[in-house]
Design an enzyme around this catalytic site. Structure first.
Site, PDB file in Angstrom:
ATOM      1  N   HIS A 100      56.510  -0.370 -25.753  1.00 50.73           N
ATOM      2  CA  HIS A 100      55.941  -0.388 -27.105  1.00 50.73           C
ATOM      3  C   HIS A 100      54.601   0.345 -27.133  1.00 50.73           C
ATOM      4  CE1 HIS A 100      54.563  -2.065 -31.001  1.00 50.73           C
ATOM      5  NE2 HIS A 100      53.407  -2.186 -30.378  1.00 50.73           N
ATOM      6  N   GLU A 101      53.736   0.050 -26.176  1.00 51.37           N
ATOM      7  CA  GLU A 101      52.419   0.682 -26.157  1.00 51.37           C
ATOM      8  C   GLU A 101      52.524   2.176 -25.847  1.00 51.37           C
ATOM      9  OE1 GLU A 101      49.898  -0.839 -27.266  1.00 51.37           O
ATOM     10  OE2 GLU A 101      50.858  -2.792 -27.366  1.00 51.37           O
TER      11      GLU A 101
END
Length: 237
Positions: A100-101
């Site tokens: 996600h990051e």
């Protein structure tokens, strides 16, 4: 998008140096088991990120005062706070967070936010000039424009990250489990329309909706074949 990738990375490098100074006494050495674990997960994600040429730096911060969190700065500078590791539980949970990051950088959300900021400021000033009241129009613009845009970026990062972790042969179904655990940890979330992030309930629903695509992506990456081969060699536990 009016911000160049070069400017994004320069600002990312500036933030990186500040964070190194801030956490210099709490960053785990690279040979620490927690740091090695994070590095191994990131290596697999980097291979499928489309960003292999960045100068990646990966740090695990062991500070009990920091809340569970992780982020990737422009230029490939990764910070993971050790308090999130028990919530991740396993490599698939950790891949959920890190993909996600990393997806934020794939989608250049940092540059997108910087590009939007002048327009939010202009909108606030314009409303103030036109209506001339004592209302804080920056808050109005934040609720009506800035926060929805931020929630959209978070959802984009969830989607890109889910496909990324699938392509890297992590189990995307574990993403639902991770956000379920986060929901228990973050009991006092603000109402979604007043937040920069989707609620955990919304995230779980959307990720569940995307799961067929994620499973298909994993199958197309020949993950099952590779796993069976490793099992046959006795290299998987």
């Amino acid at each position: 998008m009016v911000v160049s990738e070069n400017l994004e990375r320069r600002l990312g490098d500036y933030q990186y140096q500040q964070l190194l100074r801030q956490y210099r006494h709490t960053i785990l050495p690279a040979h620490h088991p927690a740091a090695v674990r994070v590095q191994n997960v990131m290596k697999r994600l980097i291979q499928v990120s489309g960003l292999p040429d960045l100068q990646w730096e990966i740090h695990v911060v062991n500070d009990p005062h920091e809340s569970p969190n992780a982020f990737v700065l422009p230029g490939g500078k990764v910070f993971v706070f050790s308090s999130i590791l028990p919530i991740c539980q396993d490599d698939d949970g950790l891949a959920t967070v890190l993909s996600h990051e990393t997806a934020h950088q794939v989608a250049r959300h940092s540059g997108e936010k910087m590009s939007q900021t002048p327009f939010y400021l202009f909108g606030s000033l314009l409303l103030q000039l036109l209506l001339g009241s004592s209302i804080d129009f920056s808050s109005v613009v934040a609720v009506l424009l800035e926060m929805p845009a931020s929630r959209q970026m978070e959802s984009e990062a969830d989607y890109i990250g889910l496909l990324m972790m699938s392509k890297a042969c992590f189990d995307p179904r574990k993403a639902v489990d991770f956000w379920g655990r986060m929901q228990k940890v973050e009991r006092m979330q603000p109402m979604e329309f007043l937040s920069t992030h989707p609620s955990n309930t919304t995230r779980i629903q959307r990720i569940s909706d995307w799961m067929p695509k994620a499973i298909e992506t994993r199958e197309m990456s020949d993950c099952y074949g590779a796993t069976n081969f490793m099992n046959a060699l006795g290299l998987m536990r």
